[in-house]
Design a protein around this motif. Structure first.
Motif, short mmCIF file in Angstrom:
data_model
loop_
_atom_site.label_atom_id
_atom_site.label_comp_id
_atom_site.label_asym_id
_atom_site.label_seq_id
_atom_site.Cartn_x
_atom_site.Cartn_y
_atom_site.Cartn_z
N VAL A 32 0.87 -1.18 0.00
CA VAL A 32 0.00 0.00 0.00
C VAL A 32 0.90 1.23 0.00
O VAL A 32 1.49 1.57 1.03
CB VAL A 32 -0.93 0.03 1.22
N PRO A 33 1.06 1.91 -1.14
CA PRO A 33 1.92 3.11 -1.16
C PRO A 33 1.26 4.25 -0.38
O PRO A 33 0.07 4.52 -0.53
CB PRO A 33 2.02 3.44 -2.65
N LEU A 34 2.05 4.90 0.46
CA LEU A 34 1.55 6.04 1.21
C LEU A 34 1.92 7.36 0.56
O LEU A 34 1.28 8.38 0.81
CB LEU A 34 2.10 6.01 2.65
N THR A 35 2.98 7.36 -0.22
CA THR A 35 3.41 8.58 -0.92
C THR A 35 3.60 8.28 -2.39
O THR A 35 4.06 7.21 -2.78
CB THR A 35 4.73 9.11 -0.33
N GLU A 36 3.26 9.25 -3.21
CA GLU A 36 3.48 9.15 -4.65
C GLU A 36 4.39 10.25 -5.16
O GLU A 36 4.80 10.24 -6.30
CB GLU A 36 2.14 9.22 -5.40
N LEU A 37 4.67 11.23 -4.27
CA LEU A 37 5.49 12.37 -4.66
C LEU A 37 6.74 12.42 -3.80
O LEU A 37 6.70 12.13 -2.60
CB LEU A 37 4.70 13.68 -4.48
N GLY A 38 7.84 12.81 -4.40
CA GLY A 38 9.10 12.92 -3.68
C GLY A 38 9.20 14.21 -2.91
O GLY A 38 10.14 15.00 -3.11
N THR A 39 8.24 14.44 -2.02
CA THR A 39 8.19 15.67 -1.23
C THR A 39 8.24 15.30 0.24
O THR A 39 7.40 14.53 0.72
CB THR A 39 6.90 16.46 -1.52
N HIS A 40 9.19 15.85 0.97
CA HIS A 40 9.40 15.49 2.37
C HIS A 40 8.20 15.81 3.23
O HIS A 40 7.79 15.02 4.09
CB HIS A 40 10.65 16.21 2.89
N GLY A 65 5.50 13.20 3.23
CA GLY A 65 5.76 11.84 3.69
C GLY A 65 6.94 11.13 3.10
O GLY A 65 7.31 10.04 3.57
N ALA A 66 7.57 11.65 2.05
CA ALA A 66 8.70 10.97 1.44
C ALA A 66 9.89 10.95 2.40
O ALA A 66 10.08 11.87 3.18
CB ALA A 66 9.09 11.63 0.13
N LEU A 67 10.68 9.88 2.30
CA LEU A 67 11.89 9.75 3.12
C LEU A 67 13.08 10.23 2.30
O LEU A 67 13.32 9.74 1.18
CB LEU A 67 12.08 8.30 3.53
N PHE A 68 13.82 11.19 2.80
CA PHE A 68 14.99 11.72 2.11
C PHE A 68 16.25 11.11 2.72
O PHE A 68 16.43 11.15 3.96
CB PHE A 68 15.05 13.24 2.23
#
Length: 862
Positions: free
Chosen positions: A731-739, A742-745
């Motif tokens: 189940v993807p929780l994020t679809e965008l590479g934005t911190h 929710g994205a992990l950097f």
């Protein structure tokens, strides 16, 4: 909005100009002809402040009579010594007249620290000392009578006699009969006059009117309670002159003063309060006769008063025997009570009940006046909340504190529990203002609020007025204690109630404990902190760089081909077009203008997809935006059409690129042939894996990374939280590479290779005038990226982009600040070289306008 802003700015400028003009005006008011000026030491609460003030006065000696008695004429408030000109004409041949403008009034210093009658008595003593007078007779009119009484207590040996004309005195027979209640009335008066005087651009005109702040302060600062004791201890002769129909100071007050001064004489005129203006000749005979007897030592003193008068003066005051006043006209008193509720509703209700018990006003009129004042005052709070509006909660600074969900939950709570709140807060002092104002903000129905509010006021008002009617002053004493501690107790209870569900109850279940952990991690890990908590040291460094380069906005020249170097409001589509026809490396896109019709917008997207042979999903985002705001991965035509209808900006429709996402920060000095990669961020799109047992909510809370952003994810997937993903279902929780979404950097420097650097450098050189910024790109595999192949650029950000690898867990804030300082140092150095080559940075004014435009730009969320 722009018109209102312009009007507000114009009014603010006018108001500032008014205050500036007033600052250059004299600190004294307009004086009177033949006035003299003397310097006195300023008084505050009985002590000298160390500052000097001036007192203006007139001195009328009796020609040929150096031994003529000195008679000081003290004016009332509002006003100045001119109101006594009629008396001057009556007495100037019989006594040496000394007529001051009391400090705060007339030609004396206008702004002083203390306007009370006690302070004025001390000014009077200083002035008489300066004149070298051993003693003087004091004639005080209205408020000036209070000054005379206070001086008689301060310097009894210097006060030859007291002459009280329409004079204030004992507290019990002044206005509402109680210091606390009267103080509340005077505070409303002071607040209103202060707002007029300070909030209107009058350029000094209101400073010299009669009803000004000095007049209001005179009453507000004065405590009449000590005057009873002053009168009871004064020994010299006294004359009381009062109008039978005086509506400001009732005749009962004069009679009580006469009782407290057993040596006094009383003259009752068939006149009102203002006989000193309208019929000054009626005062000539009684006053002059009294003065002659005092000078001949024939006047009665306390020592020579009759035993009956002395015994009567020592009796304890009670309303039935000594002070029952005549009923006051119902309408003026009702209006006064209604206005008093604006300062304190409950104290006014108690005062109204006490007045009714004393026969000053009928009980029904007292209760009705309080009810009317309470209704209009509190209903105004509700209407103010409606005018303020929920929209204001979405603006700074409120939107920093409240989310849209917070507002919605509050509105739902008010809709459900509003009646109980309205009824309950009517019995809790201090809780009504926030409750009624909030009811208006949250859009509580007009008739719903009105009905419950009327019921609450109708229950509380006669109850409190009736209790005061039956219990009298005892209720006031009890209520003061109740009011002092009730709100504190309420705040403690509310604090405990808030703490209980947020910090105590969550400990008793796994979900609550994980949410507390989420809150703790966001508070202790700086990567989740807001920008205002992270950036102050960086901003200071940027200012220092600007100072060093002698151009605070030099950095806006870092990318001459991008407006302001990419500071704000840059067009994503224009930047991507700057690379030319490089569809192999730039994600394909089309710009959909905001002014197009809905049908034209969807047709434009479909035509783009058809000609590029694309299928859903497709990426939609505002052409001007930041931090992933307004980005949607549309998976069908309905989502696409709905987005285009709602978005109020130009929109980019862009091909969806699958694969891993990276942020590559690049820079090149204009004087150098090749550029370098400064930072690489590995952006991980996190998700959870189902086990066939736990709900999506449980999976989010149990995941060690997802729990950090639990509030965001729980809100994002609110409709699916109770679903149970199948075993091994991703189940993807994020679809965008934005911190912030929710994205992990992570620090992705491990993928750096010379080939990648050459590829990014070659791509960057195609965009003439670009030297500094971060690419957001996707690639099928990191091996491809390391070879410098197979990547597609989603966006390019300019000078305000960050080396986002600093947000990797475990990176210290100190190290992050060091990276940001290095980044900005490079930006200034590149901009400096560009300026040498002819680039022109934005001016401070242009940068400020850009910032203001950015603030006004409507933010769009999917």
């Amino acid at each position: 909005m722009r018109t209102r802003t312009k009007l507000l700015i114009a009014y603010s400028v006018l108001l500032a100009a008014s205050h500036l003009a007033r600052g250059f005006q004299s600190d004294t008011g307009p004086g009177t002809e033949h006035q003299r000026i003397v310097t006195l030491r300023e008084i505050r609460r009985g002590a000298e402040t160390g500052k000097d003030i001036t007192l203006a006065y007139r001195d009328y000696p009796v020609p040929g009579r150096e031994d003529a008695p000195a008679l000081v004429l003290l004016h009332g408030s509002p006003g100045n010594s001119n109101q006594l000109n009629g008396l001057i004409e009556q007495f100037r041949e019989k006594a040496r007249l000394l007529v001051p403008d009391l400090p705060g009034f007339g030609g004396s210093t206008r702004k002083i620290a203390d306007y009370s009658v006690e302070a004025h008595a001390r000014y009077l003593a200083q002035w008489l000392d300066g004149l070298g007078l051993e003693e003087a007779h004091l004639l005080g009119f209205s408020m000036g009578g209070g000054v005379a009484i206070a001086h008689g207590a301060l310097a009894p040996e210097r006060t030859a006699s007291l002459i009280l004309v329409g004079s204030i005195g004992v507290q019990e027979l002044e206005l509402l009969g109680d210091f606390t209640l009267n103080h509340a009335v005077h505070s409303v008066q002071l607040a209103g006059l202060w707002l007029l005087q300070e909030g209107l651009p009058h350029f000094g005109l209101l400073d010299n009117t009669m009803l000004n702040v000095s007049y209001a302060r005179n009453f507000y600062d004065t405590d009449q309670r000590p005057l009873r004791g002053h009168l009871a201890s004064f020994d010299a002769p006294a004359l009381i002159v009062h109008g039978q129909t005086d509506f400001l100071v009732p005749i009962s007050a004069a009679k009580e003063h006469h009782r407290l001064l057993p040596q006094s004489e009383i003259v009752v005129l068939e006149d009102g309060h203002f006989s000193v203006f309208t019929n000054p000749e009626t005062l000539q005979r009684p006053v002059l006769d009294f003065l002659r007897r005092v000078e001949r030592r024939d006047a009665v003193t306390r020592e020579t008063a009759t035993p009956e008068r002395l015994a009567n003066s020592e009796k304890v005051f009670d309303w039935e025997t000594h002070g029952r006043p005549r009923p006051i006209a119902i309408l003026p008193m009702s209006i006064l009570l209604a206005l008093s509720t604006l300062a304190s509703e409950d104290l006014t209700c108690i005062g109204a009940g006490i007045l009714a018990s004393r026969g000053v006003i009928p009980f029904a009129a007292a209760a009705a006046a309080c009810f009317v004042g309470i209704f209009f005052g509190d209903f105004a709070l509700y209407l103010a909340g409606r005018a303020f509006g929920r929209g204001a909660l979405r603006r700074r600074p409120f939107r920093w504190l409240l989310t849209e969900n917070d507002v919605e939950r509050s509105a739902h709570f008010f809709h459900r529990y509003g009646p109980s709140l309205i009824l309950t807060t009517r019995f809790i002092p201090g809780a009504r203002l926030p409750t009624y104002f909030s009811a208006g903000i949250l859009g509580t129905g007009f008739w719903r609020f009105s009905g419950w509010f009327l019921l609450a006021a109708a229950l509380w008002t006669p109850l409190l007025v009736g209790a005061a009617f039956l219990l009298g002053g005892r209720l006031l004493t009890w209520f003061e204690g109740y009011e002092r501690f009730t709100l504190l107790a309420l705040l403690i209870v509310v604090g405990l109630l808030l703490l209980l569900p947020k910090a105590v109850l969550p400990l008793f279940n796994q979900s609550g404990r994980r949410l507390l952990l989420s809150r703790w991690r966001r508070a202790t890990r700086w990567e989740f902190w807001p920008m205002w908590a992270i950036y102050p040291p960086v901003l200071v460094y940027i200012l220092w760089l600007g100072f060093r380069h002698r151009k605070p906005t030099l950095f806006t020249a870092v990318n001459p081909s991008i407006p302001a170097g990419g500071l704000a409001l840059e067009s994503k589509s224009e930047i991507l077009r700057g690379f030319g026809d490089t569809e192999s490396e730039i994600a394909r896109f089309v710009l959909i203008p905001e002014q197009s019709s809905p049908s034209e917008k969807i047709a434009g997207v479909e035509d783009f997809m058809r000609t590029r042979n694309l299928a859903f999903p497709i990426v939609l985002k505002p052409d001007v935006g930041e931090r992933g705001q307004g980005v949607l991965i549309a998976r069908d035509r309905n989502q696409c059409e709905n987005y285009l209808q709602r978005c109020p900006h130009d929109v980019i429709a862009q091909e969806y690129v699958s694969g891993e996402e990276f942020g590559v920060f690049y820079y090149r000095y204009p004087e150098e042939e090749t550029g370098k990669i400064f930072s690489i961020t590995d952006k991980r799109l996190i998700g959870v894996r189902g086990d066939g047992r736990r709900t999506l909510e449980e999976l989010i809370l149990e995941d060690e990374r997802a729990v950090c952003m639990a509030p965001f994810f729980l809100n994002q997937f609110a409709a699916q939280l109770d679903s149970v993903p199948a075993h091994s279902e991703e189940v993807p929780l994020t679809e965008l590479g934005t911190h912030c979404r929710g994205a992990l950097f992570l620090d992705g420097w491990e993928v750096w290779t010379p080939d990648l650097e050459r590829a990014i450098d070659a791509l960057s050189k195609r965009f003439e005038g670009f030297y500094f910024g971060r690419y957001d790109l996707r690639v099928s595999s990191r091996e491809e990226l390391q070879r410098g192949m197979g990547f597609k650029v989603l966006e390019l950000n300019g000078v305000t982009s960050e080396a986002t690898h600093i947000y990797a867990p475990g990176t210290s804030l100190r190290r992050a600040h060091a990276t940001l300082r290095k980044q900005w140092q490079i930006a200034f150095d590149i901009a400096h070289q560009n300026v040498i080559k002819g680039a022109k940075p934005y001016s401070i004014r242009e940068t400020w306008r850009l910032f203001q435009q950015f603030r006004r730009t409507e933010k769009f969320e999917t």
